[in-house]
Write an enzyme that holds these catalytic residues in place. Structure first.
Site, PDB file in Angstrom:
ATOM      1  N   GLU A  37       0.811  -1.216   0.000  1.00  0.00           N
ATOM      2  CA  GLU A  37       0.000   0.000   0.000  1.00  0.00           C
ATOM      3  C   GLU A  37       0.849   1.274   0.000  1.00  0.00           C
ATOM      4  O   GLU A  37       0.350   2.349  -0.321  1.00  0.00           O
ATOM      5  CB  GLU A  37      -0.935   0.006   1.219  1.00  0.00           C
ATOM      6  N   GLY A  53     -13.073  -4.869   4.603  1.00  0.00           N
ATOM      7  CA  GLY A  53     -14.143  -5.753   4.182  1.00  0.00           C
ATOM      8  C   GLY A  53     -15.429  -4.949   4.078  1.00  0.00           C
ATOM      9  O   GLY A  53     -15.775  -4.201   4.997  1.00  0.00           O
ATOM     10  N   MET A 107      -8.920  -3.150  10.607  1.00  0.00           N
ATOM     11  CA  MET A 107      -8.228  -3.473  11.849  1.00  0.00           C
ATOM     12  C   MET A 107      -7.398  -2.326  12.449  1.00  0.00           C
ATOM     13  O   MET A 107      -6.648  -2.554  13.396  1.00  0.00           O
ATOM     14  CB  MET A 107      -7.332  -4.703  11.630  1.00  0.00           C
ATOM     15  N   GLU A 108      -7.477  -1.115  11.897  1.00  0.00           N
ATOM     16  CA  GLU A 108      -6.591  -0.051  12.378  1.00  0.00           C
ATOM     17  C   GLU A 108      -7.231   1.335  12.541  1.00  0.00           C
ATOM     18  O   GLU A 108      -6.841   2.104  13.435  1.00  0.00           O
ATOM     19  CB  GLU A 108      -5.385   0.133  11.421  1.00  0.00           C
ATOM     20  N   ASP A 130     -12.775  -7.240   0.048  1.00  0.00           N
ATOM     21  CA  ASP A 130     -13.558  -8.460   0.258  1.00  0.00           C
ATOM     22  C   ASP A 130     -14.891  -8.070   0.876  1.00  0.00           C
ATOM     23  O   ASP A 130     -15.117  -6.910   1.206  1.00  0.00           O
ATOM     24  CB  ASP A 130     -12.779  -9.412   1.184  1.00  0.00           C
TER      25      ASP A 130
HETATM   26  N1  SAH Z   1      -3.264 -11.505   3.860  1.00  0.00           N
HETATM   27  C1  SAH Z   1      -2.637 -10.639   4.804  1.00  0.00           C
HETATM   28  C2  SAH Z   1      -3.554 -10.404   5.974  1.00  0.00           C
HETATM   29  C3  SAH Z   1      -4.333  -9.198   5.814  1.00  0.00           C
HETATM   30  S1  SAH Z   1      -5.244  -8.853   7.252  1.00  0.00           S
HETATM   31  C4  SAH Z   1      -1.381 -11.278   5.301  1.00  0.00           C
HETATM   32  O1  SAH Z   1      -1.274 -12.481   5.158  1.00  0.00           O
HETATM   33  O2  SAH Z   1      -0.536 -10.578   5.825  1.00  0.00           O
HETATM   34  C5  SAH Z   1      -6.303  -7.677   6.754  1.00  0.00           C
HETATM   35  C6  SAH Z   1      -5.810  -6.253   6.541  1.00  0.00           C
HETATM   36  O3  SAH Z   1      -6.715  -5.636   5.646  1.00  0.00           O
HETATM   37  C7  SAH Z   1      -5.842  -5.407   7.783  1.00  0.00           C
HETATM   38  O4  SAH Z   1      -4.920  -4.354   7.657  1.00  0.00           O
HETATM   39  C8  SAH Z   1      -7.277  -4.861   7.800  1.00  0.00           C
HETATM   40  O5  SAH Z   1      -7.317  -3.525   8.204  1.00  0.00           O
HETATM   41  C9  SAH Z   1      -7.755  -4.985   6.359  1.00  0.00           C
HETATM   42  N2  SAH Z   1      -8.940  -5.843   6.107  1.00  0.00           N
HETATM   43  C10 SAH Z   1      -9.365  -6.168   4.862  1.00  0.00           C
HETATM   44  N3  SAH Z   1     -10.438  -6.970   4.917  1.00  0.00           N
HETATM   45  C11 SAH Z   1     -10.713  -7.178   6.231  1.00  0.00           C
HETATM   46  C12 SAH Z   1     -11.699  -7.946   6.925  1.00  0.00           C
HETATM   47  N4  SAH Z   1     -12.603  -8.670   6.265  1.00  0.00           N
HETATM   48  N5  SAH Z   1     -11.675  -7.946   8.286  1.00  0.00           N
HETATM   49  C13 SAH Z   1     -10.758  -7.218   8.947  1.00  0.00           C
HETATM   50  N6  SAH Z   1      -9.790  -6.491   8.342  1.00  0.00           N
HETATM   51  C14 SAH Z   1      -9.758  -6.450   6.992  1.00  0.00           C
END
Ligand code: SAH
Length: 272
Positions: A12, A82, A197-198, A221
């Site tokens: 990002e 999401g 998440m932030e 998603d």
């Molecule tokens: N695939 C990544 C994990 C991403 S976690 C890895 O393996 O490192 C998700 C990140 O995207 C977090 O920064 C959160 O803020 C955001 N995010 C996107 N979709 C989300 C969801 N369904 N629930 C919570 N956070 C989500």
């Protein structure tokens, strides 16, 4: 006026850091608390760009450092989310007008979602910065989306006419990936657009320090049982271009004074 820019994942901000290194002033990297802070300019605007990592604690710690060590005057978080509301589709952008910590619950001592001793449940983002970010996202969609992402990739992810939304975003230390979790969150927060998440942690720190903040999220998603599928590919092929493109549009706008009074974008759903 230095703008602090945070993200949770490397893709990002990778393009933004590369852009800083192309400016004549270059970029200076300082490592503090296991994070690399890149200070320099993008399109002639002073910025500090940093990878905050995932989750509320990581985001809060990074925000404090941006404010106290680098003296940033405003903060923008760019990342993925999401989509929870029916109208937030993959490829859309959500700009927060307020943020809540959906996993914060100190009942019966304090009402659900209220930050203890602060007395706040929903943190408002800065009006002006949020409006600038909305205009920036709209300009990116209108002028840069096709060239930045490419028709083939847009089609592969089923993105036809991405929409821009503004409203409530909820943050928590959980990846939401089931229809039942989404239903639970929607019942608690009927006006919720997206979950991540932030953002609410950044908004809380900015509130406490009196620093304007704004949060931009690309919907990666639908927070349902398939939320984890193609997540990394979406980040690399789509969302990374959104982040860099929209932040550049924002910086361009900030350079041109008096732009904040521009008319509001037309194609946009308003919520909360
Ligand atoms: N695939 C990544 C994990 C991403 S976690 C890895 O393996 O490192 C998700 C990140 O995207 C977090 O920064 C959160 O803020 C955001 N995010 C996107 N979709 C989300 C969801 N369904 N629930 C919570 N956070 C989500």
């Amino acid at each position: 006026m230095t703008l602090g820019i945070l993200a949770a994942m490397h893709d990002e901000i990778a393009d933004l850091i590369a852009l800083m290194q192309h400016e004549t002033s270059g970029a200076q990297c300082r490592r503090i608390g296991m994070r690399d802070y890149y200070a320099g300019e993008i399109d002639g605007q002073p910025v500090v760009v940093v990878l905050a990592r995932l989750g509320k604690v990581a985001a809060a710690a990074t925000t404090v450092t941006l404010i106290r060590e680098f003296g940033v005057n405003a903060i923008v978080f760019t990342g993925l989310a999401g989509g929870v509301a029916a109208q937030t589709h993959v490829g859309d952008v959500v700009v927060a007008t307020s943020l809540i910590q959906h996993d914060l619950d100190a009942r019966p001592l304090f009402p659900r979602h209220q930050v203890p001793l602060l007395g706040i449940e929903r943190f408002a983002t800065d009006d002006t910065l949020t409006r600038e970010l909305l205009h920036a996202a709209e300009a990116f969609f209108a002028n840069n989306l096709l060239s930045a992402v490419g028709a083939e990739t847009l089609a592969a992810f089923g993105i036809a006419q991405p929409a821009l939304h503004q409203g409530l975003i909820a943050s928590g230390d959980q990846f939401i990936g089931s229809a039942s979790e989404v239903a639970r969150l929607r019942a608690l927060l009927p006006d919720l657009l997206a979950v991540e998440m932030e953002g609410a942690a950044v908004a809380q720190i900015c509130h406490e320090y009196g620093v304007p903040c704004a949060v931009l999220r690309t919907v990666s998603d639908r927070a349902d049982d398939s939320a984890h599928v193609a997540f990394d590919e979406f980040l690399r092929r789509v969302a990374s271009h959104y982040s860099a493109g929209i932040v550049r549009q924002l910086l361009r706008r900030r350079r041109i004074s008096g732009r904040t009074g521009a008319p509001r974008p037309t194609r946009m759903s308003e919520n909360g």
